[in-house]
Design a protein around this motif. Sequence first.
Motif, PDB file in Angstrom:
ATOM      1  N   PHE A  16       0.854  -1.229  -0.071  1.00 45.09           N
ATOM      2  CA  PHE A  16       0.201   0.074  -0.113  1.00 45.09           C
ATOM      3  C   PHE A  16       0.848   1.128   0.282  1.00 45.09           C
ATOM      4  O   PHE A  16       1.623   1.467   1.028  1.00 45.09           O
ATOM      5  N   ILE A  17       0.966   2.041  -0.890  1.00 48.18           N
ATOM      6  CA  ILE A  17       1.577   2.987  -1.134  1.00 48.18           C
ATOM      7  C   ILE A  17       1.059   4.298  -0.612  1.00 48.18           C
ATOM      8  O   ILE A  17       0.110   4.552  -1.464  1.00 48.18           O
ATOM      9  N   ALA A  18       1.308   4.848   0.296  1.00 50.99           N
ATOM     10  CA  ALA A  18       0.401   6.002   1.207  1.00 50.99           C
ATOM     11  C   ALA A  18       0.458   7.178   0.615  1.00 50.99           C
ATOM     12  O   ALA A  18       1.198   7.599  -0.254  1.00 50.99           O
ATOM     13  N   SER A  19      -0.830   7.807   0.533  1.00 52.46           N
ATOM     14  CA  SER A  19      -0.846   9.283   0.059  1.00 52.46           C
ATOM     15  C   SER A  19      -1.974  10.151   0.709  1.00 52.46           C
ATOM     16  O   SER A  19      -2.570   9.780   1.519  1.00 52.46           O
ATOM     17  N   ILE A 120       5.853   0.092  16.644  1.00 49.81           N
ATOM     18  CA  ILE A 120       5.717  -1.021  15.779  1.00 49.81           C
ATOM     19  C   ILE A 120       6.679  -0.886  14.704  1.00 49.81           C
ATOM     20  O   ILE A 120       6.253  -0.514  13.662  1.00 49.81           O
ATOM     21  N   ARG A 121       7.755  -1.602  15.129  1.00 52.23           N
ATOM     22  CA  ARG A 121       9.164  -1.556  13.823  1.00 52.23           C
ATOM     23  C   ARG A 121       8.629  -2.508  12.800  1.00 52.23           C
ATOM     24  O   ARG A 121       8.001  -3.336  12.823  1.00 52.23           O
ATOM     25  N   GLY A 122       9.249  -2.106  11.730  1.00 49.66           N
ATOM     26  CA  GLY A 122       8.916  -3.057  10.602  1.00 49.66           C
ATOM     27  C   GLY A 122       7.782  -2.875   9.784  1.00 49.66           C
ATOM     28  O   GLY A 122       7.511  -3.854   8.720  1.00 49.66           O
ATOM     29  N   PHE A 123       6.821  -1.940  10.329  1.00 51.03           N
ATOM     30  CA  PHE A 123       5.443  -2.070   9.458  1.00 51.03           C
ATOM     31  C   PHE A 123       4.819  -0.714   9.230  1.00 51.03           C
ATOM     32  O   PHE A 123       4.629  -0.703   7.880  1.00 51.03           O
ATOM     33  N   TRP A 124       4.811   0.199  10.288  1.00 50.74           N
ATOM     34  CA  TRP A 124       4.393   1.489   9.737  1.00 50.74           C
ATOM     35  C   TRP A 124       5.371   2.600   9.189  1.00 50.74           C
ATOM     36  O   TRP A 124       6.240   2.770  10.344  1.00 50.74           O
ATOM     37  N   GLU A 125       5.294   2.972   8.011  1.00 48.05           N
ATOM     38  CA  GLU A 125       6.214   3.778   7.719  1.00 48.05           C
ATOM     39  C   GLU A 125       5.623   5.016   6.915  1.00 48.05           C
ATOM     40  O   GLU A 125       4.309   4.860   6.636  1.00 48.05           O
ATOM     41  N   PHE A 126       6.386   6.243   6.923  1.00 46.13           N
ATOM     42  CA  PHE A 126       5.656   7.496   6.144  1.00 46.13           C
ATOM     43  C   PHE A 126       6.711   8.148   5.326  1.00 46.13           C
ATOM     44  O   PHE A 126       7.741   7.909   5.396  1.00 46.13           O
ATOM     45  N   THR A 127       6.085   8.574   4.337  1.00 45.89           N
ATOM     46  CA  THR A 127       6.810   9.192   3.485  1.00 45.89           C
ATOM     47  C   THR A 127       6.115  10.932   3.335  1.00 45.89           C
ATOM     48  O   THR A 127       4.894  10.973   3.213  1.00 45.89           O
ATOM     49  N   LYS A 128       6.989  11.631   3.050  1.00 46.44           N
ATOM     50  CA  LYS A 128       6.198  13.223   2.822  1.00 46.44           C
ATOM     51  C   LYS A 128       6.066  13.242   1.427  1.00 46.44           C
ATOM     52  O   LYS A 128       7.161  13.222   0.648  1.00 46.44           O
ATOM     53  N   VAL A 129       5.102  13.834   0.906  1.00 47.16           N
ATOM     54  CA  VAL A 129       4.638  13.984  -0.350  1.00 47.16           C
ATOM     55  C   VAL A 129       4.029  15.344  -0.422  1.00 47.16           C
ATOM     56  O   VAL A 129       2.996  15.500  -0.103  1.00 47.16           O
ATOM     57  N   ASP A 130       4.574  16.144  -1.314  1.00 45.72           N
ATOM     58  CA  ASP A 130       4.149  17.314  -1.630  1.00 45.72           C
ATOM     59  C   ASP A 130       3.568  18.163  -0.273  1.00 45.72           C
ATOM     60  O   ASP A 130       2.849  18.762  -0.126  1.00 45.72           O
ATOM     61  N   GLY A 131       4.565  18.004   0.834  1.00 43.00           N
ATOM     62  CA  GLY A 131       4.581  18.578   2.190  1.00 43.00           C
ATOM     63  C   GLY A 131       3.808  17.947   2.962  1.00 43.00           C
ATOM     64  O   GLY A 131       3.361  18.502   4.226  1.00 43.00           O
ATOM     65  N   TRP A 133       2.433  14.374   5.371  1.00 43.78           N
ATOM     66  CA  TRP A 133       2.934  12.794   5.510  1.00 43.78           C
ATOM     67  C   TRP A 133       1.836  11.680   5.082  1.00 43.78           C
ATOM     68  O   TRP A 133       0.744  12.157   5.549  1.00 43.78           O
ATOM     69  N   LYS A 134       2.219  10.781   4.393  1.00 41.57           N
ATOM     70  CA  LYS A 134       1.623   9.793   4.072  1.00 41.57           C
ATOM     71  C   LYS A 134       2.090   8.519   4.747  1.00 41.57           C
ATOM     72  O   LYS A 134       3.023   8.281   4.846  1.00 41.57           O
ATOM     73  N   ILE A 135       1.102   7.605   4.873  1.00 45.16           N
ATOM     74  CA  ILE A 135       1.328   6.180   5.522  1.00 45.16           C
ATOM     75  C   ILE A 135       1.648   5.408   4.255  1.00 45.16           C
ATOM     76  O   ILE A 135       1.102   5.404   3.261  1.00 45.16           O
ATOM     77  N   THR A 136       2.778   4.603   4.354  1.00 47.51           N
ATOM     78  CA  THR A 136       3.236   3.599   3.266  1.00 47.51           C
ATOM     79  C   THR A 136       3.640   2.322   4.073  1.00 47.51           C
ATOM     80  O   THR A 136       4.102   2.322   5.233  1.00 47.51           O
ATOM     81  N   LEU A 137       2.991   1.260   3.544  1.00 40.64           N
ATOM     82  CA  LEU A 137       3.166  -0.042   4.236  1.00 40.64           C
ATOM     83  C   LEU A 137       4.144  -0.827   3.481  1.00 40.64           C
ATOM     84  O   LEU A 137       4.042  -2.336   3.419  1.00 40.64           O
ATOM     85  N   GLY A 138       5.093  -0.307   2.783  1.00 38.18           N
ATOM     86  CA  GLY A 138       5.925  -1.113   2.071  1.00 38.18           C
ATOM     87  C   GLY A 138       6.355  -0.521   0.852  1.00 38.18           C
ATOM     88  O   GLY A 138       6.155   0.705   0.727  1.00 38.18           O
ATOM     89  N   HIS A 139       7.683  -1.094   0.213  1.00 36.02           N
ATOM     90  CA  HIS A 139       8.194  -0.579  -1.054  1.00 36.02           C
ATOM     91  C   HIS A 139       8.135  -1.461  -2.317  1.00 36.02           C
ATOM     92  O   HIS A 139       8.837  -1.179  -3.204  1.00 36.02           O
TER      93      HIS A 139
END
Length: 217
Positions: A16-19, A120-131, A133-139
């Motif tokens: 799930f690529i967050a946005s 919760i290491r290794g699962f919930w990650e975030f990326t800043k997109v256009d200012g 923060w979005k949730i990302t669950l993997g790459h």
Amino acid sequence: MMKRLFFNLLAVGVVFIASGCGAKDTPQQTVEDFRAAIVNSDQAAFLACFDASALQQQLLVATFDMEMALRAFRVQVAGAFGEPASHQFGADDPFITLMKMDPDELSFDVEGDRASLNNIRGFWEFTKVDGEWKITLGHMAASPEHVTKGVATMGLVGGVYREMIPQVTQEGMTVKQLQADLRAGMDALRAQHAYTEHQPPSTHDHAEDDGESVEPE
């Protein structure tokens, strides 16, 4: 309970690529909005938190529906046997794990435009997109085949939970019996729908039983 199934889907390439959830100035705000969407059973708000392709949106919808079924089942168990009893179902579900945490205790590791939830290491990650923060669950990229299987699996598992809800209040029902019935339902699902690209979850994933099941007094 069944959540290792969710991790298995990620392992074979489901992501799930967050946005775009609206204005999310911090990872904390994004988590708060995500939690609110789950609590309010708001699928639109849930989906708005992800920047996903049309294909990935299908998987997000299926995941949300499954989570709502699990949540409804747990609510029914809590009403019949008390809140502690409901904790014996879905204990390893990452959504439930996040929902149980005190928002004030959430800790984030932020490095530039990336962040991770330390709790919760290794699962919930975030990326800043256009200012924002979005949730990302993997790459990993989600292939049509993986998404199709993921959607089917989530639908089947959600169906098992929904079928179990009326059983919770049946006369003479116990938590141990619910655990056994849930295992049987998930095992039947596995037997009827064999997947060749990943191992189905073990029966222990479906209902956590630490030997101290909570029964009504």
